[in-house]
Enzyme design. Structure first.
Site, PDB file in Angstrom:
ATOM      1  N   GLY A  21     -30.812 -28.932   9.442  1.00  0.00           N
ATOM      2  CA  GLY A  21     -30.673 -27.863  10.562  1.00  0.00           C
ATOM      3  C   GLY A  21     -31.560 -27.536  11.409  1.00  0.00           C
ATOM      4  N   ASN A  22     -32.738 -27.817  11.347  1.00  0.00           N
ATOM      5  CA  ASN A  22     -34.080 -27.548  12.068  1.00  0.00           C
ATOM      6  C   ASN A  22     -34.355 -28.689  12.992  1.00  0.00           C
ATOM      7  OD1 ASN A  22     -34.777 -25.035  10.708  1.00  0.00           O
ATOM      8  ND2 ASN A  22     -35.846 -26.128   9.239  1.00  0.00           N
ATOM      9  N   LYS A  35     -31.600 -17.721  -2.426  1.00  0.00           N
ATOM     10  CA  LYS A  35     -31.800 -18.020  -1.168  1.00  0.00           C
ATOM     11  C   LYS A  35     -31.803 -17.000  -0.074  1.00  0.00           C
ATOM     12  CE  LYS A  35     -31.356 -21.421   2.121  1.00  0.00           C
ATOM     13  NZ  LYS A  35     -32.396 -22.714   2.243  1.00  0.00           N
ATOM     14  N   LYS A  65     -27.470 -28.612   1.653  1.00  0.00           N
ATOM     15  CA  LYS A  65     -26.817 -29.689   2.261  1.00  0.00           C
ATOM     16  C   LYS A  65     -27.179 -31.185   1.723  1.00  0.00           C
ATOM     17  CE  LYS A  65     -30.264 -31.287   5.160  1.00  0.00           C
ATOM     18  NZ  LYS A  65     -30.935 -32.371   5.185  1.00  0.00           N
ATOM     19  N   LYS A 114     -34.428 -32.863  -2.161  1.00  0.00           N
ATOM     20  CA  LYS A 114     -33.920 -34.092  -1.590  1.00  0.00           C
ATOM     21  C   LYS A 114     -34.200 -35.460  -2.448  1.00  0.00           C
ATOM     22  CE  LYS A 114     -35.792 -32.604   2.967  1.00  0.00           C
ATOM     23  NZ  LYS A 114     -34.617 -32.130   3.296  1.00  0.00           N
TER      24      LYS A 114
END
Length: 313
Positions: free
Chosen positions: A10-11, A128, A213, A275
């Site tokens: 998103g960044n 979060k 994500k 990740k």
């Protein structure tokens, strides 16, 4: 034709220091289009996923600021809202750039739900941070009136924290697979997907949570039988001893080595850890490959010239 699921952060859509105007978002995405189109020209079917962290936070801030004028949306609705917006931005940017390059490709953007389990331990330990900052007094009111979990955030005030449960099923997976099989570039599972659970009557309903994500992208890649999972990040290659004189960039890492590096603390939970873990979940389940690299090095990484490949052997 091989299918690649590519996860964009998103960044990369709202960059650090930007206000997040729609003009900035179109400009940022447009700069990335050539890298995706290069992959199409290499003969891949592409399914794009994307983050939406800054966008969901902005939606929550707008909801708080305008709460006296219009009802604020819960997090699942904010996720749906931002998926639609970002699907539009990414789709239009790709369409325009493809036309300039003389490439004809149909694109479909799907608002995607992702099932999580209500029994996931993450719901008992929300971590979060989302949305705006509040004073301690405001946070106390929100905890009392709405049952929010509020935590102090690095001296900047109090923020709401929500659960980040593991994704269990991509509800629209068959639609994604069918469209990809027809040659569409598919945009799906934005922001990790809209988190939903099944209630006692076996009905879906949204929940206040955020799905990572990368985990959602790995699950989607598994469920649509993708050949390759690509996780794009801010570095060209994964490294051990990152930032130290002994830093070593890795071009290939098998499952056993990756698990050992994780156990040794090489990939922290707040950065590369999720990740790597997401990539491993795909590789171990399918025997396929995962690739971690930066957007600007995607074409070279696909050719094996850079990036970090995670393989099963």
């Amino acid at each position: 034709m091989k299918t690649a699921v590519i996860a964009i952060g998103g960044n990369a859509i709202i960059m650090e220091g930007q206000k997040g105007t729609i003009e900035e978002q179109f400009e940022n995405v447009s700069k990335s289009c050539d890298h995706i189109i290069d992959l199409l020209e290499e003969g891949y079917n592409v399914v794009l996923t994307h983050g939406n962290g800054p966008h969901v936070g902005n939606s929550l801030i707008k909801g708080e600021a305008g709460k006296d004028l219009v009802p604020a949306y819960p997090m699942d609705a904010c996720g749906a809202e931002t998926q639609g917006l970002l699907g539009y931005v990414i789709k239009q940017s790709l369409m325009n750039r493809m036309k300039e390059r003389g490439l004809t490709k149909k694109i479909a953007s799907l608002v995607t739900q992702v099932e999580v389990y209500g029994t996931d331990p993450a719901f008992k330990n929300p971590t979060k941070p989302v949305g705006p900052f509040f004073t301690k007094e405001e946070a106390d009111v929100l905890m009392a009136e709405k049952g929010y979990v509020m935590k102090e955030d690095s001296g900047r005030g109090y923020r709401r924290v929500v659960a980040s449960p593991k994704p269990q099923e991509i509800i629209e997976k068959e639609a994604v697979k069918a469209l990809a099989g027809l040659g569409y570039l598919v945009i799906a599972a934005g922001g990790g997907g809209i988190p939903v659970i099944k209630d006692v009557e076996d009905q879906y309903r949204g929940v206040e949570a955020v799905i990572d994500k990368d985990y959602a992208s790995a699950l989607l890649a598994l469920e649509i039988d993708a050949d390759l999972l690509v996780i794009l990040t801010g570095v060209e290659q994964v490294a051990i001893n990152f930032g130290k004189p002994t830093q070593e960039n890795l071009s290939v890492m098998d499952v056993e080595a990756a698990r050992k590096h994780m156990a040794d603390g090489q990939f922290p939970a707040g950065s590369m850890g999720p990740k790597i873990d997401a990539a491993l979940s795909f590789v171990e389940a399918t025997g396929g490959e995962a690739l971690i690299t930066s957007m600007d090095q995607l074409k070279r990484a696909i050719k094996g010239e850079t990036g970090t490949r995670i393989v099963k052997y």
